[in-house]
Design a protein around this motif. Structure first.
Motif, PDB file in Angstrom:
ATOM      1  N   VAL A 371       0.838  -1.210   0.000  1.00 49.16           N
ATOM      2  CA  VAL A 371       0.000   0.000   0.000  1.00 49.16           C
ATOM      3  C   VAL A 371       0.867   1.252   0.000  1.00 49.16           C
ATOM      4  O   VAL A 371       0.642   2.190  -0.785  1.00 49.16           O
ATOM      5  CB  VAL A 371      -0.945  -0.013   1.222  1.00 49.16           C
ATOM      6  CG1 VAL A 371      -1.644   1.340   1.366  1.00 49.16           C
ATOM      7  CG2 VAL A 371      -1.975  -1.131   1.091  1.00 49.16           C
ATOM      8  N   GLU A 372       1.863   1.286   0.877  1.00 50.23           N
ATOM      9  CA  GLU A 372       2.724   2.480   0.972  1.00 50.23           C
ATOM     10  C   GLU A 372       3.486   2.709  -0.325  1.00 50.23           C
ATOM     11  O   GLU A 372       3.616   3.856  -0.790  1.00 50.23           O
ATOM     12  CB  GLU A 372       3.706   2.317   2.130  1.00 50.23           C
ATOM     13  CG  GLU A 372       3.048   2.374   3.503  1.00 50.23           C
ATOM     14  CD  GLU A 372       4.044   2.148   4.633  1.00 50.23           C
ATOM     15  OE1 GLU A 372       5.211   1.796   4.333  1.00 50.23           O
ATOM     16  OE2 GLU A 372       3.646   2.303   5.812  1.00 50.23           O
ATOM     17  N   THR A 373       3.999   1.649  -0.942  1.00 51.93           N
ATOM     18  CA  THR A 373       4.772   1.793  -2.171  1.00 51.93           C
ATOM     19  C   THR A 373       3.887   2.223  -3.325  1.00 51.93           C
ATOM     20  O   THR A 373       4.264   3.097  -4.126  1.00 51.93           O
ATOM     21  CB  THR A 373       5.491   0.476  -2.513  1.00 51.93           C
ATOM     22  OG1 THR A 373       6.269   0.063  -1.393  1.00 51.93           O
ATOM     23  CG2 THR A 373       6.408   0.656  -3.716  1.00 51.93           C
ATOM     24  N   LEU A 374       2.708   1.641  -3.446  1.00 48.74           N
ATOM     25  CA  LEU A 374       1.793   2.040  -4.512  1.00 48.74           C
ATOM     26  C   LEU A 374       1.389   3.501  -4.351  1.00 48.74           C
ATOM     27  O   LEU A 374       1.373   4.261  -5.336  1.00 48.74           O
ATOM     28  CB  LEU A 374       0.552   1.141  -4.507  1.00 48.74           C
ATOM     29  CG  LEU A 374      -0.526   1.476  -5.549  1.00 48.74           C
ATOM     30  CD1 LEU A 374       0.031   1.409  -6.966  1.00 48.74           C
ATOM     31  CD2 LEU A 374      -1.716   0.530  -5.387  1.00 48.74           C
ATOM     32  N   ALA A 375       1.091   3.910  -3.136  1.00 42.52           N
ATOM     33  CA  ALA A 375       0.713   5.314  -2.898  1.00 42.52           C
ATOM     34  C   ALA A 375       1.851   6.249  -3.295  1.00 42.52           C
ATOM     35  O   ALA A 375       1.620   7.297  -3.944  1.00 42.52           O
ATOM     36  CB  ALA A 375       0.345   5.508  -1.429  1.00 42.52           C
ATOM     37  N   ARG A 376       3.075   5.892  -2.957  1.00 42.39           N
ATOM     38  CA  ARG A 376       4.220   6.747  -3.301  1.00 42.39           C
ATOM     39  C   ARG A 376       4.442   6.814  -4.799  1.00 42.39           C
ATOM     40  O   ARG A 376       4.658   7.897  -5.363  1.00 42.39           O
ATOM     41  CB  ARG A 376       5.485   6.235  -2.605  1.00 42.39           C
ATOM     42  CG  ARG A 376       6.746   7.017  -2.973  1.00 42.39           C
ATOM     43  CD  ARG A 376       7.972   6.486  -2.282  1.00 42.39           C
ATOM     44  NE  ARG A 376       8.247   5.093  -2.562  1.00 42.39           N
ATOM     45  CZ  ARG A 376       8.767   4.651  -3.727  1.00 42.39           C
ATOM     46  NH1 ARG A 376       9.034   5.509  -4.712  1.00 42.39           N
ATOM     47  NH2 ARG A 376       9.003   3.369  -3.901  1.00 42.39           N
ATOM     48  N   VAL A 377       4.404   5.661  -5.476  1.00 41.52           N
ATOM     49  CA  VAL A 377       4.630   5.613  -6.925  1.00 41.52           C
ATOM     50  C   VAL A 377       3.593   6.449  -7.668  1.00 41.52           C
ATOM     51  O   VAL A 377       3.912   7.165  -8.637  1.00 41.52           O
ATOM     52  CB  VAL A 377       4.609   4.137  -7.395  1.00 41.52           C
ATOM     53  CG1 VAL A 377       4.419   4.041  -8.906  1.00 41.52           C
ATOM     54  CG2 VAL A 377       5.889   3.437  -6.978  1.00 41.52           C
ATOM     55  N   LEU A 378       2.354   6.388  -7.212  1.00 44.77           N
ATOM     56  CA  LEU A 378       1.303   7.175  -7.858  1.00 44.77           C
ATOM     57  C   LEU A 378       1.445   8.658  -7.533  1.00 44.77           C
ATOM     58  O   LEU A 378       1.211   9.522  -8.393  1.00 44.77           O
ATOM     59  CB  LEU A 378      -0.073   6.666  -7.404  1.00 44.77           C
ATOM     60  CG  LEU A 378      -0.455   5.257  -7.861  1.00 44.77           C
ATOM     61  CD1 LEU A 378      -1.733   4.799  -7.181  1.00 44.77           C
ATOM     62  CD2 LEU A 378      -0.609   5.203  -9.382  1.00 44.77           C
ATOM     63  N   ARG A 379       1.844   8.946  -6.314  1.00 46.33           N
ATOM     64  CA  ARG A 379       1.942  10.336  -5.874  1.00 46.33           C
ATOM     65  C   ARG A 379       3.108  11.052  -6.547  1.00 46.33           C
ATOM     66  O   ARG A 379       2.975  12.185  -7.021  1.00 46.33           O
ATOM     67  CB  ARG A 379       2.105  10.383  -4.347  1.00 46.33           C
ATOM     68  CG  ARG A 379       2.115  11.788  -3.764  1.00 46.33           C
ATOM     69  CD  ARG A 379       2.126  11.747  -2.235  1.00 46.33           C
ATOM     70  NE  ARG A 379       3.293  11.025  -1.704  1.00 46.33           N
ATOM     71  CZ  ARG A 379       3.225   9.846  -1.101  1.00 46.33           C
ATOM     72  NH1 ARG A 379       2.062   9.219  -0.960  1.00 46.33           N
ATOM     73  NH2 ARG A 379       4.333   9.270  -0.630  1.00 46.33           N
ATOM     74  N   ASP A 380       4.273  10.396  -6.619  1.00 45.75           N
ATOM     75  CA  ASP A 380       5.447  11.099  -7.163  1.00 45.75           C
ATOM     76  C   ASP A 380       5.606  10.930  -8.676  1.00 45.75           C
ATOM     77  O   ASP A 380       6.499  11.525  -9.280  1.00 45.75           O
ATOM     78  CB  ASP A 380       6.723  10.682  -6.425  1.00 45.75           C
ATOM     79  CG  ASP A 380       7.123   9.214  -6.640  1.00 45.75           C
ATOM     80  OD1 ASP A 380       6.643   8.591  -7.603  1.00 45.75           O
ATOM     81  OD2 ASP A 380       7.921   8.697  -5.830  1.00 45.75           O
ATOM     82  N   GLY A 381       4.755  10.119  -9.282  1.00 44.15           N
ATOM     83  CA  GLY A 381       4.802   9.964 -10.736  1.00 44.15           C
ATOM     84  C   GLY A 381       6.005   9.198 -11.241  1.00 44.15           C
ATOM     85  O   GLY A 381       6.291   9.218 -12.451  1.00 44.15           O
ATOM     86  N   SER A 382       6.694   8.464 -10.376  1.00 43.79           N
ATOM     87  CA  SER A 382       7.890   7.740 -10.816  1.00 43.79           C
ATOM     88  C   SER A 382       7.560   6.653 -11.836  1.00 43.79           C
ATOM     89  O   SER A 382       8.437   6.226 -12.595  1.00 43.79           O
ATOM     90  CB  SER A 382       8.615   7.133  -9.606  1.00 43.79           C
ATOM     91  OG  SER A 382       7.753   6.314  -8.849  1.00 43.79           O
ATOM     92  N   TRP A 383       6.313   6.219 -11.875  1.00 45.38           N
ATOM     93  CA  TRP A 383       5.897   5.212 -12.865  1.00 45.38           C
ATOM     94  C   TRP A 383       6.055   5.704 -14.295  1.00 45.38           C
ATOM     95  O   TRP A 383       6.116   4.911 -15.233  1.00 45.38           O
ATOM     96  CB  TRP A 383       4.438   4.794 -12.626  1.00 45.38           C
ATOM     97  CG  TRP A 383       3.461   5.944 -12.753  1.00 45.38           C
ATOM     98  CD1 TRP A 383       2.990   6.724 -11.744  1.00 45.38           C
ATOM     99  CD2 TRP A 383       2.863   6.427 -13.952  1.00 45.38           C
ATOM    100  NE1 TRP A 383       2.125   7.680 -12.228  1.00 45.38           N
ATOM    101  CE2 TRP A 383       2.034   7.519 -13.593  1.00 45.38           C
ATOM    102  CE3 TRP A 383       2.936   6.073 -15.298  1.00 45.38           C
ATOM    103  CZ2 TRP A 383       1.284   8.232 -14.517  1.00 45.38           C
ATOM    104  CZ3 TRP A 383       2.186   6.783 -16.228  1.00 45.38           C
ATOM    105  CH2 TRP A 383       1.374   7.856 -15.844  1.00 45.38           C
ATOM    106  N   ASN A 384       6.150   7.016 -14.481  1.00 48.56           N
ATOM    107  CA  ASN A 384       6.182   7.574 -15.841  1.00 48.56           C
ATOM    108  C   ASN A 384       7.572   7.568 -16.443  1.00 48.56           C
ATOM    109  O   ASN A 384       7.784   8.128 -17.526  1.00 48.56           O
ATOM    110  CB  ASN A 384       5.606   8.989 -15.846  1.00 48.56           C
ATOM    111  CG  ASN A 384       4.975   9.337 -17.182  1.00 48.56           C
ATOM    112  OD1 ASN A 384       4.646   8.453 -17.976  1.00 48.56           O
ATOM    113  ND2 ASN A 384       4.815  10.624 -17.436  1.00 48.56           N
TER     114      ASN A 384
END
Length: 395
Positions: A371-384
């Protein structure tokens, strides 16, 4: 009470990883490496061809099948191992069709795994039958008097939606049809009860929640009332009543043994047998309770912390297997970012983030980290990051 801390220690889990992909490939049981090495050093190496008799290779498909039987609500001498899941689907559906002469309709749903539908479609074309595919919610109403076989996967591979096996089997029986259940996402994850549900045929793989390793053999079960009448189209040497008589005419073996086809994969069965040791002492009711605890915690956590994803699984745990799927328009890239951060789930087209919760080795710490990692990845946009958009052959 099942000691899930002890079952977790029975697996090799790489350090720093939250592994939530056991619904695709289970991790390696610690005992599997030594079991396979011992089989090769003491059996294949020293016994050579004598291993078929001395080491029990020939009867492995049934002895290992008996161990799986307990986990799916079946009885002894009702399950046999071998071949791939697609072959077992073919055997089960073809045998069920032959038990219902004059009926030519196979019913399935659009949430079924595509491979099952491919097999059923090819079989239907070959024998002049019809495959009907309806939405999952429409299955019950599509069970009509001309139905021969209801072929369903109990838990939807993409959404985690769980069919009511007992209710749909009863409905099929009301119109004189037979059922074939695929347990690929059920066996080892749920408290399956084939005999209690009065099912007719069931098949499943062993490399997911049963942790048998990549390419581990599939299993097939037939209700005892059909076991000596079922006639599969795919008739193999090992399913003959007397294979070493080398009779040119096929004569099916008694019971479930007739569902054997080719030479059993002895090395793979050794690894699977080691994996099944982990199940000794595991209560299926405890397993199910643990599954619900983990999936409920994940749904609650992502619902609160990850507003950019949508739940793609049933909210009611009674309608859900042991996985949770979320939707995001860039699901592939998001999942690659998660994997790079040490949280391993998988992607299913077109937009699904899929997380499997295997009660034997997943715990609430895995849920919290995911949960914490998914929230961070979505919040900081690192997935892009461009690298996360490059699609691999296996997703």
């Amino acid at each position: 009470m099942t000691d899930f801390a002890a079952t977790r220690r029975a697996f090799h889990l790489p350090q720093g990883i939250a592994y939530l992909d056991g619904n695709s490939l289970g991790p390696m049981p610690v005992a599997a490496r030594d079991r396979v090495a011992r089989m090769m050093a003491e059996e294949w190496s020293e016994m050579l061809i004598g291993g078929w008799n001395k080491a029990g290779w020939y009867v492995q498909p049934r002895t290992v099948g008996d161990r799986i039987a307990r986990l799916i609500g079946a009885g002894p001498e009702q399950v046999v191992m071998g071949d791939t899941l697609s072959i077992k689907v073919f055997q089960a559906v073809s045998a069920a069709l032959r038990l219902r002469p004059g009926r030519r309709v196979i019913l399935s749903d659009s949430g079924n795994f595509p491979s099952d539908l491919y097999v059923a479609d090819g079989l239907a074309r070959a024998v002049g039958a019809e495959l009907r595919v309806v939405a999952p919610d429409d299955v019950a109403s599509a069970i009509t008097d001309n139905l021969a076989v209801l072929m369903l996967t109990e838990v939807d591979y993409r959404t985690g939606r769980r069919h009511d096996m007992a209710a749909l089997t009863a409905r099929a029986h009301e119109v004189g049809a037979l059922t074939v259940w695929d347990l690929a996402h059920s066996a080892g994850a749920l408290d399956v009860d084939l005999l209690g549900a009065d099912a007719d045929f069931a098949v499943g793989c062993t490399y997911k929640y049963l942790n048998g390793g990549p390419g581990a053999p599939a299993f097939i079960w037939i209700h005892p009332r059909h076991a000596d009448a079922a006639q599969p189209i795919l008739q193999g040497w090992m399913g003959h009543d007397a294979p070493f008589a080398f009779d040119l005419d096929y004569r099916p073996a008694a019971g479930i043994e007739r569902m054997r086809v080719g030479t059993p994969p002895v090395i793979a069965l050794a690894a699977l047998d080691a994996a099944l040791d982990v199940w000794d002492g595991v209560s299926l009711s405890d397993l199910r309770a643990r599954s619900v605890q983990l999936t409920e915690a994940f749904i609650a956590g992502t619902g609160a912390a990850c507003p950019d994803v949508a739940l793609n699984s049933p909210r009611d745990p009674a309608l859900r297997g042991s996985q949770v799927s979320l939707r995001h328009p860039q699901a592939y890239a998001v999942m690659q970012a998660l994997i790079a951060a040490g949280v391993i789930g998988d992607f299913r087209a077109p937009d699904v983030l899929r997380f499997g919760f295997a009660p034997l080795f997943n715990d609430l710490d895995d849920v919290e980290r995911a949960v914490e990692t998914l929230a961070r990845v979505l919040r900081d946009g690192s997935w892009n990051d461009e690298a996360f958009h490059r699609m691999s052959a296996v997703t």
